[in-house]
Design a protein around this motif. Structure first.
Motif, PDB file in Angstrom:
ATOM      1  N   VAL A  34     -65.188 -92.794  39.835  1.00 16.65           N
ATOM      2  CA  VAL A  34     -64.823 -92.372  38.486  1.00 16.65           C
ATOM      3  C   VAL A  34     -65.658 -91.167  38.074  1.00 16.65           C
ATOM      4  O   VAL A  34     -66.735 -90.903  38.634  1.00 16.65           O
ATOM      5  N   ASP A  35     -65.172 -90.418  37.072  1.00 20.73           N
ATOM      6  CA  ASP A  35     -65.953 -89.297  36.554  1.00 20.73           C
ATOM      7  C   ASP A  35     -66.945 -89.798  35.511  1.00 20.73           C
ATOM      8  O   ASP A  35     -67.056 -91.007  35.265  1.00 20.73           O
ATOM      9  N   THR A  36     -67.669 -88.903  34.876  1.00 24.95           N
ATOM     10  CA  THR A  36     -68.716 -89.321  33.938  1.00 24.95           C
ATOM     11  C   THR A  36     -68.160 -89.852  32.621  1.00 24.95           C
ATOM     12  O   THR A  36     -68.917 -90.352  31.790  1.00 24.95           O
ATOM     13  N   LEU A  37     -66.835 -89.772  32.453  1.00 22.36           N
ATOM     14  CA  LEU A  37     -66.179 -90.403  31.300  1.00 22.36           C
ATOM     15  C   LEU A  37     -65.642 -91.784  31.666  1.00 22.36           C
ATOM     16  O   LEU A  37     -65.128 -92.499  30.807  1.00 22.36           O
ATOM     17  N   GLY A  38     -65.745 -92.135  32.934  1.00 22.55           N
ATOM     18  CA  GLY A  38     -65.212 -93.415  33.390  1.00 22.55           C
ATOM     19  C   GLY A  38     -63.758 -93.347  33.807  1.00 22.55           C
ATOM     20  O   GLY A  38     -63.148 -94.380  34.104  1.00 22.55           O
ATOM     21  N   LEU A  39     -63.185 -92.156  33.864  1.00 18.78           N
ATOM     22  CA  LEU A  39     -61.793 -91.989  34.283  1.00 18.78           C
ATOM     23  C   LEU A  39     -61.700 -92.011  35.809  1.00 18.78           C
ATOM     24  O   LEU A  39     -62.545 -91.434  36.491  1.00 18.78           O
ATOM     25  N   VAL A  40     -60.694 -92.656  36.313  1.00 19.04           N
ATOM     26  CA  VAL A  40     -60.568 -92.854  37.761  1.00 19.04           C
ATOM     27  C   VAL A  40     -60.221 -91.552  38.468  1.00 19.04           C
ATOM     28  O   VAL A  40     -59.268 -90.856  38.104  1.00 19.04           O
ATOM     29  N   LEU A  41     -61.000 -91.244  39.487  1.00 17.88           N
ATOM     30  CA  LEU A  41     -60.730 -90.100  40.360  1.00 17.88           C
ATOM     31  C   LEU A  41     -60.038 -90.547  41.637  1.00 17.88           C
ATOM     32  O   LEU A  41     -59.130 -89.884  42.136  1.00 17.88           O
ATOM     33  N   LEU A  42     -60.476 -91.686  42.168  1.00 23.39           N
ATOM     34  CA  LEU A  42     -59.952 -92.131  43.455  1.00 23.39           C
ATOM     35  C   LEU A  42     -60.015 -93.650  43.539  1.00 23.39           C
ATOM     36  O   LEU A  42     -60.989 -94.266  43.106  1.00 23.39           O
ATOM     37  N   VAL A  43     -58.958 -94.229  44.069  1.00 25.92           N
ATOM     38  CA  VAL A  43     -58.884 -95.671  44.323  1.00 25.92           C
ATOM     39  C   VAL A  43     -58.727 -95.886  45.820  1.00 25.92           C
ATOM     40  O   VAL A  43     -57.890 -95.236  46.450  1.00 25.92           O
ATOM     41  N   TRP A  44     -59.538 -96.768  46.377  1.00 31.48           N
ATOM     42  CA  TRP A  44     -59.419 -97.097  47.801  1.00 31.48           C
ATOM     43  C   TRP A  44     -59.479 -98.611  47.921  1.00 31.48           C
ATOM     44  O   TRP A  44     -60.476 -99.235  47.567  1.00 31.48           O
ATOM     45  N   MET A  45     -58.397 -99.213  48.403  1.00 30.11           N
ATOM     46  CA  MET A  45     -58.314-100.664  48.512  1.00 30.11           C
ATOM     47  C   MET A  45     -58.711-101.117  49.914  1.00 30.11           C
ATOM     48  O   MET A  45     -58.432-100.434  50.908  1.00 30.11           O
ATOM     49  N   SER A  46     -59.353-102.291  49.977  1.00 28.95           N
ATOM     50  CA  SER A  46     -59.703-102.877  51.272  1.00 28.95           C
ATOM     51  C   SER A  46     -59.747-104.383  51.121  1.00 28.95           C
ATOM     52  O   SER A  46     -59.639-104.926  50.015  1.00 28.95           O
ATOM     53  N   THR A  47     -59.907-105.068  52.235  1.00 30.84           N
ATOM     54  CA  THR A  47     -60.157-106.501  52.173  1.00 30.84           C
ATOM     55  C   THR A  47     -61.578-106.707  51.630  1.00 30.84           C
ATOM     56  O   THR A  47     -62.433-105.821  51.732  1.00 30.84           O
ATOM     57  N   ALA A  48     -61.829-107.879  51.053  1.00 31.75           N
ATOM     58  CA  ALA A  48     -63.098-108.116  50.365  1.00 31.75           C
ATOM     59  C   ALA A  48     -64.305-108.147  51.295  1.00 31.75           C
ATOM     60  O   ALA A  48     -65.445-108.005  50.837  1.00 31.75           O
ATOM     61  N   ASP A  49     -64.083-108.313  52.585  1.00 28.46           N
ATOM     62  CA  ASP A  49     -65.206-108.385  53.526  1.00 28.46           C
ATOM     63  C   ASP A  49     -65.730-107.018  53.951  1.00 28.46           C
ATOM     64  O   ASP A  49     -66.747-106.937  54.645  1.00 28.46           O
ATOM     65  N   VAL A  50     -65.072-105.939  53.541  1.00 25.34           N
ATOM     66  CA  VAL A  50     -65.523-104.590  53.901  1.00 25.34           C
ATOM     67  C   VAL A  50     -66.790-104.246  53.112  1.00 25.34           C
ATOM     68  O   VAL A  50     -66.828-104.375  51.888  1.00 25.34           O
ATOM     69  N   GLN A  51     -67.825-103.808  53.810  1.00 25.32           N
ATOM     70  CA  GLN A  51     -69.090-103.461  53.168  1.00 25.32           C
ATOM     71  C   GLN A  51     -68.934-102.153  52.381  1.00 25.32           C
ATOM     72  O   GLN A  51     -68.215-101.243  52.800  1.00 25.32           O
ATOM     73  N   ASP A  52     -69.636-102.061  51.268  1.00 24.61           N
ATOM     74  CA  ASP A  52     -69.552-100.868  50.424  1.00 24.61           C
ATOM     75  C   ASP A  52     -69.947 -99.613  51.191  1.00 24.61           C
ATOM     76  O   ASP A  52     -69.334 -98.559  51.040  1.00 24.61           O
ATOM     77  N   PRO A  80     -65.252 -88.449  51.974  1.00 16.98           N
ATOM     78  CA  PRO A  80     -64.463 -87.323  52.496  1.00 16.98           C
ATOM     79  C   PRO A  80     -63.161 -87.113  51.723  1.00 16.98           C
ATOM     80  O   PRO A  80     -62.739 -85.972  51.501  1.00 16.98           O
ATOM     81  N   LEU A  81     -62.516 -88.203  51.310  1.00 17.64           N
ATOM     82  CA  LEU A  81     -61.297 -88.085  50.512  1.00 17.64           C
ATOM     83  C   LEU A  81     -61.594 -87.416  49.177  1.00 17.64           C
ATOM     84  O   LEU A  81     -60.827 -86.565  48.700  1.00 17.64           O
ATOM     85  N   ALA A  82     -62.715 -87.816  48.568  1.00 21.27           N
ATOM     86  CA  ALA A  82     -63.104 -87.235  47.283  1.00 21.27           C
ATOM     87  C   ALA A  82     -63.376 -85.745  47.410  1.00 21.27           C
ATOM     88  O   ALA A  82     -62.969 -84.946  46.555  1.00 21.27           O
ATOM     89  N   ALA A  83     -64.065 -85.364  48.488  1.00 23.75           N
ATOM     90  CA  ALA A  83     -64.365 -83.950  48.707  1.00 23.75           C
ATOM     91  C   ALA A  83     -63.087 -83.143  48.900  1.00 23.75           C
ATOM     92  O   ALA A  83     -62.992 -81.997  48.452  1.00 23.75           O
ATOM     93  N   HIS A  84     -62.111 -83.749  49.554  1.00 17.08           N
ATOM     94  CA  HIS A  84     -60.837 -83.062  49.788  1.00 17.08           C
ATOM     95  C   HIS A  84     -60.042 -82.906  48.492  1.00 17.08           C
ATOM     96  O   HIS A  84     -59.504 -81.833  48.204  1.00 17.08           O
ATOM     97  N   ASP A  85     -59.986 -83.986  47.712  1.00 16.04           N
ATOM     98  CA  ASP A  85     -59.177 -83.971  46.487  1.00 16.04           C
ATOM     99  C   ASP A  85     -59.853 -83.222  45.345  1.00 16.04           C
ATOM    100  O   ASP A  85     -59.161 -82.697  44.458  1.00 16.04           O
ATOM    101  N   TYR A  86     -61.194 -83.185  45.362  1.00 15.56           N
ATOM    102  CA  TYR A  86     -61.947 -82.564  44.268  1.00 15.56           C
ATOM    103  C   TYR A  86     -63.003 -81.615  44.844  1.00 15.56           C
ATOM    104  O   TYR A  86     -64.173 -81.980  44.978  1.00 15.56           O
ATOM    105  N   PRO A  87     -62.617 -80.410  45.170  1.00  9.74           N
ATOM    106  CA  PRO A  87     -63.552 -79.447  45.773  1.00  9.74           C
ATOM    107  C   PRO A  87     -64.738 -79.111  44.868  1.00  9.74           C
ATOM    108  O   PRO A  87     -65.763 -78.628  45.360  1.00  9.74           O
ATOM    109  N   THR A  88     -64.599 -79.358  43.567  1.00 14.22           N
ATOM    110  CA  THR A  88     -65.692 -79.060  42.629  1.00 14.22           C
ATOM    111  C   THR A  88     -66.751 -80.152  42.604  1.00 14.22           C
ATOM    112  O   THR A  88     -67.821 -79.965  42.014  1.00 14.22           O
ATOM    113  N   LEU A  89     -66.470 -81.294  43.233  1.00 13.56           N
ATOM    114  CA  LEU A  89     -67.380 -82.442  43.171  1.00 13.56           C
ATOM    115  C   LEU A  89     -68.659 -82.172  43.958  1.00 13.56           C
ATOM    116  O   LEU A  89     -68.609 -81.817  45.130  1.00 13.56           O
TER     117      LEU A  89
END
Length: 214
Positions: free
Chosen positions: A91-109, A118-127
């Motif tokens: 999320v951004d600093t306002l709490g608005l969602v930038l990216l959602v990535w779903m996984s099974t619950a056993d996946v480590q953070d 990498p997805l965030a860097a691709h979608d938001y070059p300013t990040l």
């Protein structure tokens, strides 16, 4: 927005009808229509709040939620004692969602971060910067963040903290999870497919942002 409220209830009549299948197909179209609507509204909300339309900083965290028996994918989060899926949100600093990535619950953070950054860097070059909690520590995560051009800052809980204490920046993404949990459709993961779960998160945020722009 009455139409939205009708199909957000998992127990509503429309939920068992063929019409609901049509709504679901529209939400998960591969052409990215829903995401484009979501992202356009986010830019408008940021501009209204006096921010640049594209973010330079973000916060990353996850939430484990229970699924129904119909879910095609699920796992067990031993730490949270939850069988289901994880919602990884950037999320951004306002709490608005930038990216959602779903996984099974056993996946480590820390493993999820290697996909999200990498997805965030691709979608938001300013990040340029992302805050996260101690679950995202690790040399491999730091390596991926560096290669993505993002500075990852881990906000650790102090040993002196007792009970619930707001952690710098991390409270922002926790608030976003709180917003989403108010949506009946998101109180748990009712969806069979992960892409449907992602779509309803975007839809929940669309509803919130429309209220802010009204």
């Amino acid at each position: 927005m009455n139409g939205y409220r009708r199909f957000t209830s998992p127990n509503s009549e429309i939920g068992s009808s063929s019409r609901h299948d049509g709504v679901r197909r529209a939400l998960t179209k591969k052409d990215g229509t829903l995401k484009r609507i979501h992202n356009t509204l986010r830019r408008k909300v940021r501009k209204k709040a006096g921010h640049k339309q594209e973010p330079t900083a973000s916060i990353l965290d996850s939430q484990s939620v229970k699924t129904t028996e119909e879910a095609e994918t699920k796992g067990y989060d031993a730490g949270k004692k939850v069988k289901g899926r994880k919602r990884h949100l950037l999320v951004d600093t306002l709490g608005l969602v930038l990216l959602v990535w779903m996984s099974t619950a056993d996946v480590q953070d820390r493993d999820a971060a290697q996909a999200v950054l990498p997805l965030a860097a691709h979608d938001y070059p300013t990040l340029r910067k992302t805050w996260a909690d101690g679950a995202y520590q690790g040399q491999q995560v730091e390596k991926v963040a560096s290669e993505s051009g993002i500075t990852l800052e881990v906000v650790k809980r102090s040993d002196k903290d007792k009970g619930f204490v707001l952690q710098a920046k991390r409270w922002i993404v926790e608030r976003t999870f709180g917003w989403l949990n108010r949506e009946r459709r998101l109180s748990k993961d009712y969806e069979r497919k992960e892409e449907s779960s992602e779509a309803f998160i975007h839809l929940g945020m669309i509803r919130l942002m429309l209220r802010r722009l009204a």
